[in-house]
Scaffold this active site. Sequence first.
Site, PDB file in Angstrom:
ATOM      1  CG  ASN A   1      41.125  37.803  60.807  1.00 26.27           C
ATOM      2  OD1 ASN A   1      41.266  36.896  59.991  1.00 26.27           O
ATOM      3  ND2 ASN A   1      41.180  39.078  60.482  1.00 26.27           N
TER       4      ASN A   1
ATOM      5  CG  ASP B   1      43.522  39.427  64.529  1.00 25.88           C
ATOM      6  OD1 ASP B   1      42.413  39.883  64.833  1.00 25.88           O
ATOM      7  OD2 ASP B   1      44.004  39.508  63.379  1.00 25.88           O
TER       8      ASP B   1
ATOM      9  CG  HIS C   1      37.471  30.262  62.010  1.00 19.70           C
ATOM     10  ND1 HIS C   1      38.110  30.588  60.831  1.00 19.70           N
ATOM     11  CD2 HIS C   1      36.371  29.559  61.636  1.00 19.70           C
ATOM     12  CE1 HIS C   1      37.416  30.114  59.803  1.00 19.70           C
ATOM     13  NE2 HIS C   1      36.351  29.485  60.263  1.00 19.70           N
TER      14      HIS C   1
ATOM     15  CB  CYS D   1      39.387  21.723  80.028  1.00 23.82           C
ATOM     16  SG  CYS D   1      39.895  20.098  80.596  1.00 23.82           S
TER      17      CYS D   1
ATOM     18  CB  CYS E   1      36.249  19.501  82.821  1.00 19.76           C
ATOM     19  SG  CYS E   1      37.315  20.925  83.145  1.00 19.76           S
TER      20      CYS E   1
ATOM     21  CB  CYS F   1      42.358  21.539  82.904  1.00 19.86           C
ATOM     22  SG  CYS F   1      40.809  22.027  83.690  1.00 19.86           S
TER      23      CYS F   1
ATOM     24  CB  SER G   1      41.597  33.061  50.215  1.00 19.66           C
ATOM     25  OG  SER G   1      41.386  32.241  51.339  1.00 19.66           O
TER      26      SER G   1
ATOM     27  CG  ASN H   1      40.863  39.377  48.666  1.00 22.72           C
ATOM     28  OD1 ASN H   1      41.007  39.451  49.881  1.00 22.72           O
ATOM     29  ND2 ASN H   1      41.367  38.401  47.960  1.00 22.72           N
TER      30      ASN H   1
ATOM     31  CD  GLU I   1      45.018  36.553  45.993  1.00 24.10           C
ATOM     32  OE1 GLU I   1      46.131  36.660  45.476  1.00 24.10           O
ATOM     33  OE2 GLU I   1      44.738  35.703  46.859  1.00 24.10           O
TER      34      GLU I   1
HETATM   35  P1  NAD Z   1      43.620  33.660  53.708  1.00 20.22           P
HETATM   36  O1  NAD Z   1      45.043  33.775  54.152  1.00 20.22           O
HETATM   37  O2  NAD Z   1      43.155  32.406  53.096  1.00 20.22           O
HETATM   38  O3  NAD Z   1      43.347  34.814  52.641  1.00 20.22           O
HETATM   39  C1  NAD Z   1      43.707  36.132  52.893  1.00 20.22           C
HETATM   40  C2  NAD Z   1      43.226  36.953  51.711  1.00 20.22           C
HETATM   41  O4  NAD Z   1      43.477  38.314  52.007  1.00 20.22           O
HETATM   42  C3  NAD Z   1      43.939  36.648  50.400  1.00 20.22           C
HETATM   43  O5  NAD Z   1      42.970  36.427  49.395  1.00 20.22           O
HETATM   44  C4  NAD Z   1      44.759  37.900  50.129  1.00 20.22           C
HETATM   45  O6  NAD Z   1      44.821  38.234  48.757  1.00 20.22           O
HETATM   46  C5  NAD Z   1      43.996  38.961  50.882  1.00 20.22           C
HETATM   47  N1  NAD Z   1      44.813  40.064  51.369  1.00 20.22           N
HETATM   48  C6  NAD Z   1      46.084  40.060  51.837  1.00 20.22           C
HETATM   49  N2  NAD Z   1      46.460  41.286  52.220  1.00 20.22           N
HETATM   50  C7  NAD Z   1      45.416  42.104  51.986  1.00 20.22           C
HETATM   51  C8  NAD Z   1      45.193  43.501  52.163  1.00 20.22           C
HETATM   52  N3  NAD Z   1      46.128  44.318  52.669  1.00 20.22           N
HETATM   53  N4  NAD Z   1      44.001  44.005  51.805  1.00 20.22           N
HETATM   54  C9  NAD Z   1      43.016  43.196  51.278  1.00 20.22           C
HETATM   55  N5  NAD Z   1      43.172  41.880  51.082  1.00 20.22           N
HETATM   56  C10 NAD Z   1      44.356  41.340  51.441  1.00 20.22           C
HETATM   57  O7  NAD Z   1      42.726  34.093  54.928  1.00 20.22           O
HETATM   58  P2  NAD Z   1      41.252  33.670  55.306  1.00 20.22           P
HETATM   59  O8  NAD Z   1      40.368  33.686  54.122  1.00 20.22           O
HETATM   60  O9  NAD Z   1      40.898  34.449  56.524  1.00 20.22           O
HETATM   61  O10 NAD Z   1      41.563  32.155  55.682  1.00 20.22           O
HETATM   62  C11 NAD Z   1      40.935  31.571  56.560  1.00 20.22           C
HETATM   63  C12 NAD Z   1      41.735  31.138  57.833  1.00 20.22           C
HETATM   64  O11 NAD Z   1      42.916  31.814  58.212  1.00 20.22           O
HETATM   65  C13 NAD Z   1      40.812  31.441  58.925  1.00 20.22           C
HETATM   66  O12 NAD Z   1      40.483  30.212  59.478  1.00 20.22           O
HETATM   67  C14 NAD Z   1      41.520  32.289  59.958  1.00 20.22           C
HETATM   68  O13 NAD Z   1      41.143  31.845  61.235  1.00 20.22           O
HETATM   69  C15 NAD Z   1      42.932  32.048  59.670  1.00 20.22           C
HETATM   70  N6  NAD Z   1      43.903  33.126  59.948  1.00 20.22           N
HETATM   71  C16 NAD Z   1      43.680  34.147  60.855  1.00 20.22           C
HETATM   72  C17 NAD Z   1      44.630  35.141  61.043  1.00 20.22           C
HETATM   73  C18 NAD Z   1      44.357  36.258  62.029  1.00 20.22           C
HETATM   74  O14 NAD Z   1      43.679  36.038  63.033  1.00 20.22           O
HETATM   75  N7  NAD Z   1      44.839  37.479  61.767  1.00 20.22           N
HETATM   76  C19 NAD Z   1      45.828  35.116  60.345  1.00 20.22           C
HETATM   77  C20 NAD Z   1      46.036  34.055  59.433  1.00 20.22           C
HETATM   78  C21 NAD Z   1      45.062  33.081  59.258  1.00 20.22           C
HETATM   79 ZN    ZN Z   2      39.438  20.375  82.841  1.00 19.04          ZN
END
Ligand code: NAD
Ligand code: ZN
Length: 241
Positions: A102, A104, A119, A127, A130, A147, A189, A213, A215
């Site tokens: 994430n 965030d 990530h 930038c 640079c 920048c 996922s 998860n 699912e």
């Molecule tokens: P994804 O969206 O591919 O998968 C999310 C998974 O979480 C799904 O399998 C879903 O079933 C499960 N899920 C949803 N709600 C849930 C809950 N309440 N409890 C448990 N499981 C739950 O996400 P990912 O695998 O992190 O995908 C990778 C990319 O998505 C990353 O590169 C990431 O940087 C980016 N991403 C980040 C954010 C964030 O920063 N919050 C948000 C969206 C995507």
């Molecule tokens: Zn720069």
Amino acid sequence: MIVQIQEVRKILKDTDKIVVLTGAGISAESGIPTFRSNNGLWEKFNLEELATPQGFYKNPRKVWQWYNERRKSILSAFPNKAHYKLAELESKKNFFYIITQNIDGLHQKAGSKKVIEFHGNIFREKCTKCSYKTYNEKIYEELPPICPKCNNLLRPDIVWFGENIPEDVYVQSYEIVEKAEVLLYIGTSAVVYPAAHFIEQSIYRGKIVIEINLEKTQYSDLVNFSLTGRASEIIESITKI
Ligand code: NAD
Ligand code: ZN
């Protein structure tokens, strides 16, 4: 599942070396949309345009507009119980790391200290020419930002599709996964690589692997425990003393 929960609770209590891999699902209950599930971000937006270097250079303004909007929604979000419970668990362990996909920053807001942002982070910028880097929670009015050192384009310091994980981040994560006795992965996922490799690495090394998860994933049948449900509820039940 009750028996599994009890077993996992005991493992987390008794083990001192734990690594947690988190994905968008752990922040879903904070109101931040995931990528791939129902109503996920990629159903509404075009991945190639918004999360690839090619899309960025084609239309930096549009990509920055999208990141402005995502910054707004992340700034108004709070960590949920799942984030807080993990921070609490960290404080009881000598070796406890979170590798998060994430961007965030919610793990840190919940008090977690040993967090690797695999990530990147939506509030970091770098930038395109640079070495300038900064942390900035600003919502830009004039886009795209430039920048201050060299006047070239600034970009979000996150890893887009098709880009490599910075080497130091990858190596550090790999080594932590090697040292840990337990890998707990939550709300991912498990289809984005190389992050998902850590699951394979742990299975291959015979570590205890626990999935949480909503699912099933491609690894559910290969891991020691696959707990299906909401991250906040399951984490609360497996960390209860
Ligand atoms: P994804 O969206 O591919 O998968 C999310 C998974 O979480 C799904 O399998 C879903 O079933 C499960 N899920 C949803 N709600 C849930 C809950 N309440 N409890 C448990 N499981 C739950 O996400 P990912 O695998 O992190 O995908 C990778 C990319 O998505 C990353 O590169 C990431 O940087 C980016 N991403 C980040 C954010 C964030 O920063 N919050 C948000 C969206 C995507
Ligand atoms: Zn720069």
